[in-house]
Scaffold this active site. Structure first.
Site, PDB file in Angstrom:
ATOM      1  N   PHE A  34       0.614  -1.194  -0.090  1.00 38.90           N
ATOM      2  CA  PHE A  34       0.073  -0.205  -0.202  1.00 38.90           C
ATOM      3  C   PHE A  34       0.980   1.234  -0.085  1.00 38.90           C
ATOM      4  O   PHE A  34       0.846   1.902  -0.959  1.00 38.90           O
ATOM      5  CB  PHE A  34      -0.951  -0.361   1.014  1.00 38.90           C
ATOM      6  CG  PHE A  34      -1.531   1.178   1.777  1.00 38.90           C
ATOM      7  CD1 PHE A  34      -2.079   2.346   0.716  1.00 38.90           C
ATOM      8  CD2 PHE A  34      -1.201   1.482   2.857  1.00 38.90           C
ATOM      9  CE1 PHE A  34      -2.453   3.586   1.289  1.00 38.90           C
ATOM     10  CE2 PHE A  34      -1.974   3.143   3.493  1.00 38.90           C
ATOM     11  CZ  PHE A  34      -2.268   3.714   2.699  1.00 38.90           C
ATOM     12  N   ASP A  54       9.982  -7.460  -4.194  1.00 48.69           N
ATOM     13  CA  ASP A  54       9.246  -7.272  -2.783  1.00 48.69           C
ATOM     14  C   ASP A  54       8.875  -8.489  -3.182  1.00 48.69           C
ATOM     15  O   ASP A  54       8.660  -9.368  -4.373  1.00 48.69           O
ATOM     16  CB  ASP A  54       7.914  -6.606  -3.434  1.00 48.69           C
ATOM     17  CG  ASP A  54       6.743  -6.447  -2.439  1.00 48.69           C
ATOM     18  OD1 ASP A  54       6.132  -8.020  -1.708  1.00 48.69           O
ATOM     19  OD2 ASP A  54       6.285  -5.089  -1.590  1.00 48.69           O
ATOM     20  N   THR A  58       2.397  -9.880   0.737  1.00 48.10           N
ATOM     21  CA  THR A  58       1.228  -8.893   1.813  1.00 48.10           C
ATOM     22  C   THR A  58       1.030  -8.113   0.532  1.00 48.10           C
ATOM     23  O   THR A  58      -0.119  -7.322   0.444  1.00 48.10           O
ATOM     24  CB  THR A  58       1.048  -8.121   3.083  1.00 48.10           C
ATOM     25  OG1 THR A  58       2.400  -7.136   3.195  1.00 48.10           O
ATOM     26  CG2 THR A  58       1.316  -9.198   3.531  1.00 48.10           C
ATOM     27  N   GLY A  59       1.771  -8.299  -0.882  1.00 43.15           N
ATOM     28  CA  GLY A  59       2.004  -7.090  -1.686  1.00 43.15           C
ATOM     29  C   GLY A  59       1.025  -7.587  -2.697  1.00 43.15           C
ATOM     30  O   GLY A  59       0.296  -8.455  -2.778  1.00 43.15           O
ATOM     31  N   LYS A 114      11.485 -11.738  10.890  1.00 47.43           N
ATOM     32  CA  LYS A 114      12.815 -12.121   9.780  1.00 47.43           C
ATOM     33  C   LYS A 114      12.978 -10.841   9.328  1.00 47.43           C
ATOM     34  O   LYS A 114      14.103  -9.991   8.387  1.00 47.43           O
ATOM     35  CB  LYS A 114      12.792 -13.253   8.673  1.00 47.43           C
ATOM     36  CG  LYS A 114      12.911 -14.707   9.730  1.00 47.43           C
ATOM     37  CD  LYS A 114      12.650 -15.652   9.419  1.00 47.43           C
ATOM     38  CE  LYS A 114      14.090 -15.895   7.867  1.00 47.43           C
ATOM     39  NZ  LYS A 114      13.867 -17.441   7.178  1.00 47.43           N
ATOM     40  N   TYR A 168       5.795  -7.726  15.800  1.00 47.81           N
ATOM     41  CA  TYR A 168       6.048  -6.861  14.841  1.00 47.81           C
ATOM     42  C   TYR A 168       6.791  -5.542  15.667  1.00 47.81           C
ATOM     43  O   TYR A 168       7.281  -4.922  15.237  1.00 47.81           O
ATOM     44  CB  TYR A 168       4.343  -6.379  14.762  1.00 47.81           C
ATOM     45  CG  TYR A 168       4.608  -5.085  13.285  1.00 47.81           C
ATOM     46  CD1 TYR A 168       4.806  -4.905  12.153  1.00 47.81           C
ATOM     47  CD2 TYR A 168       3.918  -3.908  14.016  1.00 47.81           C
ATOM     48  CE1 TYR A 168       4.891  -4.034  11.353  1.00 47.81           C
ATOM     49  CE2 TYR A 168       3.609  -2.957  13.359  1.00 47.81           C
ATOM     50  CZ  TYR A 168       4.496  -2.964  11.801  1.00 47.81           C
ATOM     51  OH  TYR A 168       4.176  -1.470  11.164  1.00 47.81           O
ATOM     52  N   LYS A 172      10.258  -4.024  14.618  1.00 49.98           N
ATOM     53  CA  LYS A 172      10.556  -2.760  14.362  1.00 49.98           C
ATOM     54  C   LYS A 172      12.291  -1.869  15.244  1.00 49.98           C
ATOM     55  O   LYS A 172      12.889  -1.084  14.438  1.00 49.98           O
ATOM     56  CB  LYS A 172       9.622  -1.798  14.483  1.00 49.98           C
ATOM     57  CG  LYS A 172       8.986  -1.919  12.940  1.00 49.98           C
ATOM     58  CD  LYS A 172       8.915  -1.761  11.598  1.00 49.98           C
ATOM     59  CE  LYS A 172       7.871  -2.188  10.675  1.00 49.98           C
ATOM     60  NZ  LYS A 172       8.373  -1.687   8.790  1.00 49.98           N
TER      61      LYS A 172
END
Ligand code: NAD
Ligand code: UDP
Length: 332
Positions: A34, A54, A58-59, A114, A168, A172
Site C-alpha cells: 500500500f 518485493d 502481502t503486496g 525476519k 511486529y 521494528k
C-alpha cells in the site's frame, strides 16, 4: 508465501538501461504494498528511477501492473531476508518491506520478525555498499500500548515482547537500533520515520485493518465488526500526507526518528459510524472480542516534524475517507 528472485515484469526497463541516464535511483523494498505503491509513484514523479524489491507476501500484483506502466520502474521478486544484490549505482534505499496489518503479521509472525531483522540488515548492507541514503519505515507500534499520550519521539514505549503484537513491535524496534548502529559504525546516512495509522486507496480490502474492513463491510451492507467497546482510539493519516512527509525526510538532513501521522484522534466506534454514514450503508455495528494487547490510545505528537520538515497533515478524515471509499467502490 513467495520468495527467491523470480524475474522482472514485462514492461519494465532493465536496470542497466536505467543507469545510462543520469537520474537518481531508489531501491524500494515492499514497493508492491500500500505505502510502497504510493512511494514508488512519488519517486518517479520526482524524476527518480525505482527498483522495487518485493516477495508479494502481502503486496499486490495490481499495484505492480500499474507501476510497470512507468518506464522508470523495475520489479524484482525477491525476499529481502536474503541478501540483495543490485548492479550499478543506487542513491536511496527505502526499506518499507514488512507485513503491517495485525492479522497479516499474526499469520506470518516469523516472516515479520525476519524482515524487520534480517531484511533490515540486508537493506542496510545494500545502502552501505552503494553509499546510498537509507530510510526505515518504522511505526507507532514502537510505543506499544502507550502510557504517555500523545506520543513524542522521546517516549520509549510500553511493548509486551512476548505478546502477539511483539513480533511486529520488537522487529521494528530492532530495525531502529540496527539503523542507528550502521549510522554510527559505518557513517551511513540514515533516516527513520515512525508512521502512525495511514489509510487510502490501494489498501487490500481484506487486509484486516479497521478502515479497509469497515469500508468493505459498509459497501456490502454487512455488519461492521467493532472490536471491544470501540472506545480505543487511533489517529488516521491520509496517504498523500504521509508520502509528502517521507519525501521530505528522504531528501532532508534529519536522521529522525520523526513521527509522521495525523493528530485527529477518534474512537474506533466513531470511525465505524463515520464510515457507515459516508457510504450511506444499511450496515449495523456489531461487537467482536478485543484482540490481546490492542493499544487503548494512539495519537502522534508531530511537533518535531512540523519544526524540522515544515510538514503537517492537510487532508481531513472526512475527505480522506471519501476518496478511499470512492476508490473501493470502483477498484477495491
Ligand atoms: P503492506 O502489507 O501493504 O506492504 C508491505 C509490503 O512489503 C508488501 O508488498 C509485502 O509483500 C512486502 N514484504 C513483506 N515482507 C517482505 C520480504 N521479506 N521481502 C520482500 N518484500 C516483503 O503494508 P503497508 O501498510 O504498505 O506498510 C509498509 C511499511 O510501512 C511497513 O514496513 C509497515 O511496517 C510500515 N507502517 C505502515 C503503517 C500503515 O498504517 N500503513 C503504519 C506504520 C508503519
Ligand atoms: N478494529 C476493529 N475492527 C476491525 C479491525 C480493527 O474494531 O475489523 C480495531 C482494532 O482492534 C484497533 C483499531 O481498530 O483497535 C485499529 O486497528 P488496525 O488493525 O487498523 O490498526 P492498529 O492500529 O491496531 O495496528
Amino acid at each position: 508465501m513467495a520468495g527467491g528472485r523470480t524475474g522482472i515484469l514485462k514492461r519494465s526497463v532493465p536496470l542497466k538501461k536505467m543507469q545510462k541516464k543520469k537520474r537518481k535511483i531508489a531501491v524500494v523494498t515492499g514497493g508492491a504494498g500500500f505505502i510502497g505503491f504510493h512511494m514508488c509513484e512519488r519517486l518517479m514523479e520526482e524524476g527518480v528511477r525505482v527498483l522495487c524489491v518485493d516477495n508479494l507476501i502481502t503486496g499486490s500484483k495490481n499495484n505492480l501492473e500499474d507501476l510497470a506502466r512507468h518506464r522508470e520502474f523495475e520489479f524484482i521478486r525477491h525476499d529481502v531476508t536474503k541478501p540483495i544484490y543490485v548492479p550499478g549505482k543506487v542513491n536511496y534505499v527505502l526499506h518499507l518491506a514488512s507485513p503491517a496489518s495485525p492479522p497479516d503479521y499474526l499469520k506470518a509472525p516469523i516472516q515479520t520478525l525476519k524482515v524487520g531483522s534480517l531484511g533490515t540488515h540486508n537493506a542496510l548492507g545494500l545502502s552501505k555498499e552503494k553509499r546510498a541514503v537509507f530510510l526505515l519505515a518504522s511505526t507507532s507500534e514502537v510505543y506499544g500500548d502507550p502510557l504517555v499520550h500523545p506520543q513524542p519521539e522521546t517516549y520509549w514505549g510500553n511493548v509486551n515482547p512476548i505478546g502477539p503484537r511483539g513480533v511486529y513491535d520488537e522487529s521494528k524496534r530492532f530495525a531502529e537500533a540496527l539503523t542507528g548502529a550502521y549510522r554510527k559504525s559505518h557513517g551511513l546516512q540514515t533516516r527513520i520515520v515512525r508512521i502512525f495509522n495511514t489509510y487510502g486507496p490501494r489498501m487490500r480490502p481484506d487486509d484486516g485493518r479497521a478502515i479497509p474492513t469497515f469500508i468493505s463491510q459498509a459497501l456490502k451492507n454487512r455488519p461492521i465488526t467493532v472490536f471491544g467497546h470501540g472506545s480505543q482510539t487511533r489517529s488516521f493519516c491520509y496517504i498523500s500526507d504521509l508520502i509528502e512527509g517521507i519525501w521530505k525526510m528522504l531528501t532532508g538532513r534529519h536522521l529522525g526518528p520523526v513521527n509522521l501521522g495525523n493528530q485527529n484522534e477518534v474512537s474506533i466506534l466513531q470511525l465505524a459510524e463515520k464510515v457507515v454514514s459516508l457510504v450511506g450503508s444499511r450496515s449495523k455495528i456489531v461487537r467482536r472480542p478485543l484482540p490481546e494487547d490492542d493499544p487503548k490510545v494512539r495519537r502522534p505528537d508531530i511537533r518535531l516534524a512540523r519544526r524540522l520538515l515544515t510538514w503537517g497533515p492537510r487532508v481531513s478524515l472526512e475527505d480522506g475517507l471519501r476518496m478511499t471509499i470512492d476508490w473501493f467502490r470502483t477498484c477495491g
